[in-house]
Design a protein around this motif. Sequence first.
Motif, PDB file in Angstrom:
ATOM      1  N   MET A 144       0.834  -1.168   0.000  1.00 38.80           N
ATOM      2  CA  MET A 144       0.000   0.000   0.000  1.00 38.80           C
ATOM      3  C   MET A 144       0.886   1.241   0.000  1.00 38.80           C
ATOM      4  SD  MET A 144      -2.985   1.037   2.688  1.00 38.80           S
ATOM      5  CE  MET A 144      -4.385   0.338   1.854  1.00 38.80           C
ATOM      6  N   ASN A 145       0.577   2.200  -0.833  1.00 40.56           N
ATOM      7  CA  ASN A 145       1.334   3.444  -0.910  1.00 40.56           C
ATOM      8  C   ASN A 145       0.694   4.503  -0.038  1.00 40.56           C
ATOM      9  OD1 ASN A 145       3.177   2.458  -2.772  1.00 40.56           O
ATOM     10  ND2 ASN A 145       1.850   2.961  -4.492  1.00 40.56           N
ATOM     11  N   TYR A 146       1.501   5.097   0.815  1.00 41.61           N
ATOM     12  CA  TYR A 146       1.017   6.165   1.680  1.00 41.61           C
ATOM     13  C   TYR A 146       1.674   7.469   1.272  1.00 41.61           C
ATOM     14  CZ  TYR A 146      -1.044   2.715   4.783  1.00 41.61           C
ATOM     15  OH  TYR A 146      -1.815   1.715   5.298  1.00 41.61           O
ATOM     16  N   LYS A 147       0.943   8.548   1.464  1.00 44.05           N
ATOM     17  CA  LYS A 147       1.469   9.870   1.181  1.00 44.05           C
ATOM     18  C   LYS A 147       2.181  10.404   2.421  1.00 44.05           C
ATOM     19  CE  LYS A 147      -2.700  10.820  -0.071  1.00 44.05           C
ATOM     20  NZ  LYS A 147      -3.917  11.545  -0.332  1.00 44.05           N
ATOM     21  N   ILE A 148       3.049  11.391   2.173  1.00 43.43           N
ATOM     22  CA  ILE A 148       3.796  12.020   3.256  1.00 43.43           C
ATOM     23  C   ILE A 148       3.418  13.492   3.312  1.00 43.43           C
ATOM     24  CG2 ILE A 148       6.085  12.617   4.131  1.00 43.43           C
ATOM     25  CD1 ILE A 148       7.130  10.137   2.615  1.00 43.43           C
ATOM     26  N   GLY A 149       3.092  13.949   4.514  1.00 44.11           N
ATOM     27  CA  GLY A 149       2.740  15.347   4.723  1.00 44.11           C
ATOM     28  C   GLY A 149       3.690  15.999   5.709  1.00 44.11           C
ATOM     29  N   VAL A 150       3.815  17.320   5.591  1.00 48.10           N
ATOM     30  CA  VAL A 150       4.714  18.081   6.452  1.00 48.10           C
ATOM     31  C   VAL A 150       3.985  19.320   6.949  1.00 48.10           C
ATOM     32  CG1 VAL A 150       6.988  19.169   6.620  1.00 48.10           C
ATOM     33  CG2 VAL A 150       6.627  17.337   4.975  1.00 48.10           C
ATOM     34  N   ILE A 151       4.139  19.612   8.242  1.00 51.49           N
ATOM     35  CA  ILE A 151       3.517  20.787   8.848  1.00 51.49           C
ATOM     36  C   ILE A 151       4.596  21.608   9.535  1.00 51.49           C
ATOM     37  CG2 ILE A 151       1.835  21.644  10.533  1.00 51.49           C
ATOM     38  CD1 ILE A 151       0.429  18.889  10.313  1.00 51.49           C
ATOM     39  N   GLY A 152       4.596  22.913   9.268  1.00 49.21           N
ATOM     40  CA  GLY A 152       5.556  23.786   9.939  1.00 49.21           C
ATOM     41  C   GLY A 152       5.600  25.160   9.316  1.00 49.21           C
ATOM     42  N   ASP A 153       6.505  25.982   9.821  1.00 52.99           N
ATOM     43  CA  ASP A 153       6.656  27.330   9.267  1.00 52.99           C
ATOM     44  C   ASP A 153       7.258  27.232   7.864  1.00 52.99           C
ATOM     45  OD1 ASP A 153       9.806  28.038   9.592  1.00 52.99           O
ATOM     46  OD2 ASP A 153       9.089  26.703  11.175  1.00 52.99           O
ATOM     47  N   LYS A 154       6.988  28.223   7.060  1.00 47.22           N
ATOM     48  CA  LYS A 154       7.365  28.198   5.648  1.00 47.22           C
ATOM     49  C   LYS A 154       8.862  27.968   5.436  1.00 47.22           C
ATOM     50  CE  LYS A 154       6.645  30.674   1.363  1.00 47.22           C
ATOM     51  NZ  LYS A 154       5.996  31.818   0.704  1.00 47.22           N
ATOM     52  N   GLU A 155       9.694  28.660   6.189  1.00 46.49           N
ATOM     53  CA  GLU A 155      11.140  28.546   6.015  1.00 46.49           C
ATOM     54  C   GLU A 155      11.642  27.131   6.287  1.00 46.49           C
ATOM     55  OE1 GLU A 155       9.726  30.793   8.117  1.00 46.49           O
ATOM     56  OE2 GLU A 155       9.913  32.615   6.939  1.00 46.49           O
ATOM     57  N   SER A 156      10.988  26.449   7.191  1.00 43.57           N
ATOM     58  CA  SER A 156      11.456  25.110   7.585  1.00 43.57           C
ATOM     59  C   SER A 156      10.957  23.996   6.679  1.00 43.57           C
ATOM     60  CB  SER A 156      11.011  24.808   9.024  1.00 43.57           C
ATOM     61  OG  SER A 156      11.559  25.742   9.915  1.00 43.57           O
ATOM     62  N   VAL A 157       9.742  24.126   6.162  1.00 42.75           N
ATOM     63  CA  VAL A 157       9.149  22.998   5.444  1.00 42.75           C
ATOM     64  C   VAL A 157       9.052  23.170   3.926  1.00 42.75           C
ATOM     65  CG1 VAL A 157       7.884  22.269   7.498  1.00 42.75           C
ATOM     66  CG2 VAL A 157       6.746  23.736   5.840  1.00 42.75           C
ATOM     67  N   LEU A 158       9.303  24.351   3.423  1.00 37.55           N
ATOM     68  CA  LEU A 158       9.230  24.570   1.973  1.00 37.55           C
ATOM     69  C   LEU A 158      10.124  23.611   1.188  1.00 37.55           C
ATOM     70  CD1 LEU A 158       7.940  26.213  -0.291  1.00 37.55           C
ATOM     71  CD2 LEU A 158       9.792  27.879  -0.024  1.00 37.55           C
ATOM     72  N   PRO A 159      11.349  23.321   1.641  1.00 33.60           N
ATOM     73  CA  PRO A 159      12.200  22.385   0.884  1.00 33.60           C
ATOM     74  C   PRO A 159      11.592  20.992   0.699  1.00 33.60           C
ATOM     75  CG  PRO A 159      13.510  23.605   2.469  1.00 33.60           C
ATOM     76  CD  PRO A 159      12.082  23.922   2.766  1.00 33.60           C
ATOM     77  N   PHE A 160      10.677  20.589   1.557  1.00 34.29           N
ATOM     78  CA  PHE A 160      10.070  19.267   1.429  1.00 34.29           C
ATOM     79  C   PHE A 160       9.215  19.154   0.163  1.00 34.29           C
ATOM     80  CE2 PHE A 160      11.180  19.282   5.890  1.00 34.29           C
ATOM     81  CZ  PHE A 160      11.579  17.982   6.120  1.00 34.29           C
TER      82      PHE A 160
END
Length: 103
Positions: free
Chosen positions: A1-17
């Motif tokens: 089963m394929n799962y998606k990955i999500g990221v939560i945080g301030d823009k500067e920290s999580v934009l590279p994801f």
Amino acid sequence: MNYKIGVIGDKESVLPFKLFGFTVHFANETREINEAFNQLIEKEYGVIYITENCASKIMDRIASYQSKMIPAILLIPDHEGSRGIAQSRLEESMRKAAGQNLL
């Protein structure tokens, strides 16, 4: 089963994801963090990365998923560095699993 990955945080920290194709939610306020967290849970994401700063604002919600396999909720440092929250959680989990801190 394929799962998606999500990221939560301030823009500067999580934009590279976004470069890795992860779903990114920019959030700083508790309300925004809760909304992003709810969306990722409802859409059955397999992995949720959340910055330590954001996680500290919804720790009770995160703790309610700690015993579940999915989603895996992983705390990451933000652009200002680690606050030690992720390390503390890892040490606590190790104590529960092994009866002592192996780190």
